[in-house]
Design an enzyme around this catalytic site. Structure first.
Site, PDB file in Angstrom:
ATOM      1  N   ASN A  13      27.149  -5.541  -8.904  1.00 45.42           N
ATOM      2  CA  ASN A  13      27.786  -6.747  -8.351  1.00 45.42           C
ATOM      3  C   ASN A  13      29.748  -5.934  -8.196  1.00 45.42           C
ATOM      4  O   ASN A  13      30.038  -5.575  -9.358  1.00 45.42           O
ATOM      5  CB  ASN A  13      28.456  -7.379  -9.733  1.00 45.42           C
ATOM      6  CG  ASN A  13      29.034  -8.267 -10.161  1.00 45.42           C
ATOM      7  OD1 ASN A  13      30.169  -8.845  -8.919  1.00 45.42           O
ATOM      8  ND2 ASN A  13      29.400  -9.516 -10.240  1.00 45.42           N
ATOM      9  N   LYS A  15      32.757  -6.894  -8.170  1.00 48.19           N
ATOM     10  CA  LYS A  15      33.993  -7.913  -8.899  1.00 48.19           C
ATOM     11  C   LYS A  15      34.771  -7.827  -8.455  1.00 48.19           C
ATOM     12  O   LYS A  15      34.298  -7.423  -7.002  1.00 48.19           O
ATOM     13  CB  LYS A  15      33.491  -7.495 -10.533  1.00 48.19           C
ATOM     14  CG  LYS A  15      32.438  -7.770 -11.267  1.00 48.19           C
ATOM     15  CD  LYS A  15      32.179  -7.552 -12.552  1.00 48.19           C
ATOM     16  CE  LYS A  15      31.232  -7.992 -13.713  1.00 48.19           C
ATOM     17  NZ  LYS A  15      31.124  -8.566 -14.907  1.00 48.19           N
ATOM     18  N   HIS A  99      28.353 -16.999 -11.732  1.00 45.71           N
ATOM     19  CA  HIS A  99      28.134 -16.042 -12.899  1.00 45.71           C
ATOM     20  C   HIS A  99      29.383 -15.937 -13.966  1.00 45.71           C
ATOM     21  O   HIS A  99      30.471 -16.652 -13.845  1.00 45.71           O
ATOM     22  CB  HIS A  99      28.943 -14.759 -11.553  1.00 45.71           C
ATOM     23  CG  HIS A  99      29.103 -13.087 -12.140  1.00 45.71           C
ATOM     24  ND1 HIS A  99      30.199 -13.338 -14.016  1.00 45.71           N
ATOM     25  CD2 HIS A  99      28.316 -12.317 -12.176  1.00 45.71           C
ATOM     26  CE1 HIS A  99      29.839 -11.783 -13.504  1.00 45.71           C
ATOM     27  NE2 HIS A  99      28.612 -11.780 -13.517  1.00 45.71           N
ATOM     28  N   GLU A 101      31.678 -15.134 -15.174  1.00 46.19           N
ATOM     29  CA  GLU A 101      33.338 -15.272 -15.195  1.00 46.19           C
ATOM     30  C   GLU A 101      33.427 -16.298 -13.981  1.00 46.19           C
ATOM     31  O   GLU A 101      34.939 -16.079 -14.611  1.00 46.19           O
ATOM     32  CB  GLU A 101      33.123 -13.819 -14.446  1.00 46.19           C
ATOM     33  CG  GLU A 101      33.457 -12.448 -15.804  1.00 46.19           C
ATOM     34  CD  GLU A 101      33.267 -11.054 -14.715  1.00 46.19           C
ATOM     35  OE1 GLU A 101      33.060 -10.903 -13.517  1.00 46.19           O
ATOM     36  OE2 GLU A 101      32.699 -10.476 -15.434  1.00 46.19           O
ATOM     37  N   GLU A 171      21.968 -13.223 -18.159  1.00 48.56           N
ATOM     38  CA  GLU A 171      23.285 -12.045 -18.215  1.00 48.56           C
ATOM     39  C   GLU A 171      23.776 -12.760 -19.192  1.00 48.56           C
ATOM     40  O   GLU A 171      24.275 -13.890 -19.232  1.00 48.56           O
ATOM     41  CB  GLU A 171      24.358 -11.979 -16.918  1.00 48.56           C
ATOM     42  CG  GLU A 171      24.166 -11.711 -15.708  1.00 48.56           C
ATOM     43  CD  GLU A 171      25.150 -11.110 -15.185  1.00 48.56           C
ATOM     44  OE1 GLU A 171      25.080 -10.186 -14.467  1.00 48.56           O
ATOM     45  OE2 GLU A 171      26.184 -11.962 -14.532  1.00 48.56           O
ATOM     46  N   GLY A 177      29.723  -6.727 -19.732  1.00 51.46           N
ATOM     47  CA  GLY A 177      31.588  -5.480 -19.930  1.00 51.46           C
ATOM     48  C   GLY A 177      31.676  -5.497 -20.333  1.00 51.46           C
ATOM     49  O   GLY A 177      33.209  -4.771 -21.412  1.00 51.46           O
ATOM     50  N   SER A 217      26.053  -4.817 -18.777  1.00 55.43           N
ATOM     51  CA  SER A 217      26.332  -3.009 -19.740  1.00 55.43           C
ATOM     52  C   SER A 217      24.672  -2.604 -19.053  1.00 55.43           C
ATOM     53  O   SER A 217      24.303  -1.817 -20.283  1.00 55.43           O
ATOM     54  CB  SER A 217      26.217  -3.748 -21.309  1.00 55.43           C
ATOM     55  OG  SER A 217      27.831  -4.581 -21.326  1.00 55.43           O
TER      56      SER A 217
END
Ligand code: 13P
Length: 256
Positions: A13, A15, A99, A101, A171, A177, A217
């Site tokens: 991904n 992003k 996701h 985010e 996730e 991240g 990560s």
């Protein structure tokens, strides 16, 4: 992983990273590194405006392409949005849905995630449905309750004959991240619970055929251990997917 029953998937991904002009160079490098990978399906999810370039670059390789998001609506006056039909028409195979985010920064709700899952399936895209708890939820001991709820809502209205066309990604929000990876036991426990819920919703045969990915990560050093968990069938990789060599080290770790 359990290759007998389900596909191993290593998905990148990107992003909001890399530039359209960098897609070809990245693609050439990855194709050189991974010319004949048969042990897993490789997927790259670039920003939407780079989908076409990625599809072109990977058209002669065993590397698939997915979008990072789609609209809840089929078509019409939704400025700035991209429909499932448009993504499918370009030739992409997957779409990331829900996701964290998007949930965190753009207020995406479980209901919207559910609409996106259904519209993706209707249009022949495979949704990679993201689930994950925050650090606060983990510390409160409600991780599994939260994941079960997210999963149940995301799959609402998805019939048994279509559920095989779905991929789940666990996730944990606190691991994305941050360089903090869930331990393989922590990740394995949640993925096992996800499969148990799939079993109760759709039966054992279907549940064992669905790929569940871990994301947060993941890198070349920790991938093998995470992928050794019986219910983790691959990875959804952010940072480490931006460099073809780092991404390939995770692909290699899936060859076990
Ligand atoms: P990182 O690998 O950068 O933690 O991101 C994971 C992720 O969010 C993939 O969708």
């Amino acid at each position: 992983m359990n290759r007998k029953y389900r596909k191993t998937i290593i998905a990148g991904n990107w992003k909001m990273n890399l530039l359209p002009s960098e897609v070809k160079g990245y693609g050439e490098k990855l194709k050189c590194l991974a010319p004949k990978v048969k042990w897993c399906e490789i997927v790259i999810c670039p920003p939407s405006l780079m989908l076409q370039a990625a599809l072109k670059t990977f058209s002669n390789a065993r590397i698939h392409v997915g979008a990072q998001n789609i609209c809840t609506e089929a078509k019409g006056a939704y400025t700035g949005e991209i429909s499932a039909a448009q993504v499918k028409d370009l030739g992409a195979k997957y779409v990331i849905v829900g996701h964290s985010e998007r949930r965190q920064y753009y207020g995406e709700t479980d209901k919207q995630v559910n609409l996106k899952v259904n519209i993706a399936i209707e249009n022949g895209l495979i949704p990679i449905i993201c689930l994950g708890e925050t650090l606060e939820q983990r510390e409160m001991g409600i991780t599994l309750d939260h994941i079960r709820l997210q999963l149940k809502i995301a799959l609402s209205g998805v019939p048994a004959d279509k559920i095989r066309k779905v991929v789940i990604a666990y996730e944990p929000v606190w691991a994305i991240g941050t360089g903090k990876t869930a331990t393989s036991e922590e990740a394995g426990e949640v993925c096992k619970e996800i499969r148990a819920q799939l079993r109760s919703l759709y039966g054992a045969r279907i549940a064992r055929s669905i790929s569940i990915l871990y994301g947060g990560s993941m890198n070349g050093d920790n991938a093998a251990e995470l992928l050794a968990q019986p219910d983790i069938d691959g990875g959804l990789i952010g940072g480490a997917s931006l460099d073809p060599e780092k991404f390939y080290s995770i692909i290699l770790a899936a060859n076990q």
